[in-house]
Design a protein around this motif. Structure first.
Motif, PDB file in Angstrom:
ATOM      1  N   GLU A  23     -76.427  -3.423 117.927  1.00  0.00           N
ATOM      2  CA  GLU A  23     -75.368  -3.615 116.643  1.00  0.00           C
ATOM      3  C   GLU A  23     -74.466  -2.422 116.520  1.00  0.00           C
ATOM      4  O   GLU A  23     -73.308  -2.593 116.326  1.00  0.00           O
ATOM      5  N   HIS A  24     -75.080  -1.297 116.606  1.00  0.00           N
ATOM      6  CA  HIS A  24     -74.653   0.110 116.339  1.00  0.00           C
ATOM      7  C   HIS A  24     -73.399   0.208 117.627  1.00  0.00           C
ATOM      8  O   HIS A  24     -72.271   0.465 117.193  1.00  0.00           O
ATOM      9  N   SER A  25     -73.615  -0.203 118.718  1.00  0.00           N
ATOM     10  CA  SER A  25     -72.920  -0.046 119.999  1.00  0.00           C
ATOM     11  C   SER A  25     -71.689  -0.881 119.758  1.00  0.00           C
ATOM     12  O   SER A  25     -70.601  -0.694 120.178  1.00  0.00           O
ATOM     13  N   ARG A  26     -72.006  -2.130 119.349  1.00  0.00           N
ATOM     14  CA  ARG A  26     -71.030  -3.263 119.111  1.00  0.00           C
ATOM     15  C   ARG A  26     -69.956  -2.842 118.285  1.00  0.00           C
ATOM     16  O   ARG A  26     -68.803  -2.838 118.186  1.00  0.00           O
ATOM     17  N   GLU A  27     -70.521  -2.106 117.005  1.00  0.00           N
ATOM     18  CA  GLU A  27     -69.471  -1.504 115.878  1.00  0.00           C
ATOM     19  C   GLU A  27     -68.507  -0.419 116.519  1.00  0.00           C
ATOM     20  O   GLU A  27     -67.383  -0.583 116.203  1.00  0.00           O
ATOM     21  N   GLU A  28     -69.295   0.408 117.184  1.00  0.00           N
ATOM     22  CA  GLU A  28     -68.504   1.449 117.746  1.00  0.00           C
ATOM     23  C   GLU A  28     -67.630   1.005 118.731  1.00  0.00           C
ATOM     24  O   GLU A  28     -66.345   1.444 118.815  1.00  0.00           O
ATOM     25  N   LEU A  29     -67.757  -0.207 119.599  1.00  0.00           N
ATOM     26  CA  LEU A  29     -66.931  -0.554 120.669  1.00  0.00           C
ATOM     27  C   LEU A  29     -65.780  -1.449 119.984  1.00  0.00           C
ATOM     28  O   LEU A  29     -64.577  -1.309 120.313  1.00  0.00           O
ATOM     29  N   GLY A  30     -65.962  -2.060 118.807  1.00  0.00           N
ATOM     30  CA  GLY A  30     -65.035  -2.683 117.901  1.00  0.00           C
ATOM     31  C   GLY A  30     -64.089  -1.651 117.366  1.00  0.00           C
ATOM     32  O   GLY A  30     -62.835  -1.962 117.528  1.00  0.00           O
ATOM     33  N   ARG A  31     -64.432  -0.656 117.044  1.00  0.00           N
ATOM     34  CA  ARG A  31     -63.648   0.502 116.534  1.00  0.00           C
ATOM     35  C   ARG A  31     -62.662   1.093 117.649  1.00  0.00           C
ATOM     36  O   ARG A  31     -61.553   1.041 117.356  1.00  0.00           O
ATOM     37  N   THR A  32     -63.240   1.140 118.650  1.00  0.00           N
ATOM     38  CA  THR A  32     -62.676   1.585 119.925  1.00  0.00           C
ATOM     39  C   THR A  32     -61.596   0.927 120.276  1.00  0.00           C
ATOM     40  O   THR A  32     -60.345   1.230 120.532  1.00  0.00           O
ATOM     41  N   VAL A  33     -61.941  -0.389 120.336  1.00  0.00           N
ATOM     42  CA  VAL A  33     -60.944  -1.441 120.956  1.00  0.00           C
ATOM     43  C   VAL A  33     -59.666  -1.551 119.795  1.00  0.00           C
ATOM     44  O   VAL A  33     -58.657  -1.671 120.159  1.00  0.00           O
ATOM     45  N   ALA A  34     -59.990  -1.345 118.553  1.00  0.00           N
ATOM     46  CA  ALA A  34     -59.254  -1.595 117.480  1.00  0.00           C
ATOM     47  C   ALA A  34     -58.187  -0.185 117.355  1.00  0.00           C
ATOM     48  O   ALA A  34     -56.925  -0.243 117.437  1.00  0.00           O
ATOM     49  N   GLU A  35     -58.879   0.916 117.628  1.00  0.00           N
ATOM     50  CA  GLU A  35     -57.856   2.227 117.922  1.00  0.00           C
ATOM     51  C   GLU A  35     -56.949   1.999 119.184  1.00  0.00           C
ATOM     52  O   GLU A  35     -55.813   2.366 118.995  1.00  0.00           O
ATOM     53  N   LEU A  36     -57.546   1.493 120.155  1.00  0.00           N
ATOM     54  CA  LEU A  36     -56.462   1.435 121.171  1.00  0.00           C
ATOM     55  C   LEU A  36     -55.522   0.504 121.190  1.00  0.00           C
ATOM     56  O   LEU A  36     -54.439   0.547 121.617  1.00  0.00           O
ATOM     57  N   ALA A  37     -55.937  -0.790 120.541  1.00  0.00           N
ATOM     58  CA  ALA A  37     -54.768  -1.650 120.018  1.00  0.00           C
ATOM     59  C   ALA A  37     -53.693  -1.094 119.229  1.00  0.00           C
ATOM     60  O   ALA A  37     -52.603  -1.461 119.275  1.00  0.00           O
ATOM     61  N   ALA A  38     -54.420  -0.481 118.203  1.00  0.00           N
ATOM     62  CA  ALA A  38     -53.431   0.349 117.456  1.00  0.00           C
ATOM     63  C   ALA A  38     -52.528   1.229 118.167  1.00  0.00           C
ATOM     64  O   ALA A  38     -50.985   1.304 117.850  1.00  0.00           O
ATOM     65  N   ARG A  39     -52.718   1.830 118.860  1.00  0.00           N
ATOM     66  CA  ARG A  39     -51.922   2.979 119.929  1.00  0.00           C
ATOM     67  C   ARG A  39     -51.320   2.232 120.624  1.00  0.00           C
ATOM     68  O   ARG A  39     -50.073   2.557 121.030  1.00  0.00           O
TER      69      ARG A  39
END
Length: 102
Positions: A23-39
């Protein structure tokens, strides 16, 4: 034995710990994907803004050319039209440089 490994059995993590890690890994991955999408979105917005600025400057240049052509066609003479055209071009260049340096 209950069939679920506990964390105290041989140092292996228990089922709940593994689920928490996943679950922690999924949350981190979700944040990473969101940051990349924002960039990526920022780049797209910058491209759109640059394209709009090009079109805006092209329209202004076209208008200035029309004004110069109208001045040249008038009976004032070529000296006055040259000065007016040079002034218009100079103003457009200054505006373009100011806009690109922001």
């Amino acid at each position: 034995m209950s069939g679920t490994p506990a964390s105290h059995d041989g140092g292996r993590p228990g089922l709940q710990e593994l689920r928490a890690q996943v679950e922690h890994s999924r949350e981190e991955l979700g944040r990473t994907v969101a940051e990349l999408a924002a960039r990526t979105d920022v780049k797209a917005r910058a491209r759109r803004s640059a394209t709009e600025a090009k079109h805006h400057m092209a329209a202004r240049t076209g208008h200035a050319k029309e004004q110069v052509a109208a001045t040249v066609a008038s009976p004032r003479g070529k000296a006055v039209s040259f000065v007016a055209g040079a002034t218009a071009v100079l103003v457009l260049v200054m505006l373009a440089r100011r806009r690109w340096h922001r």
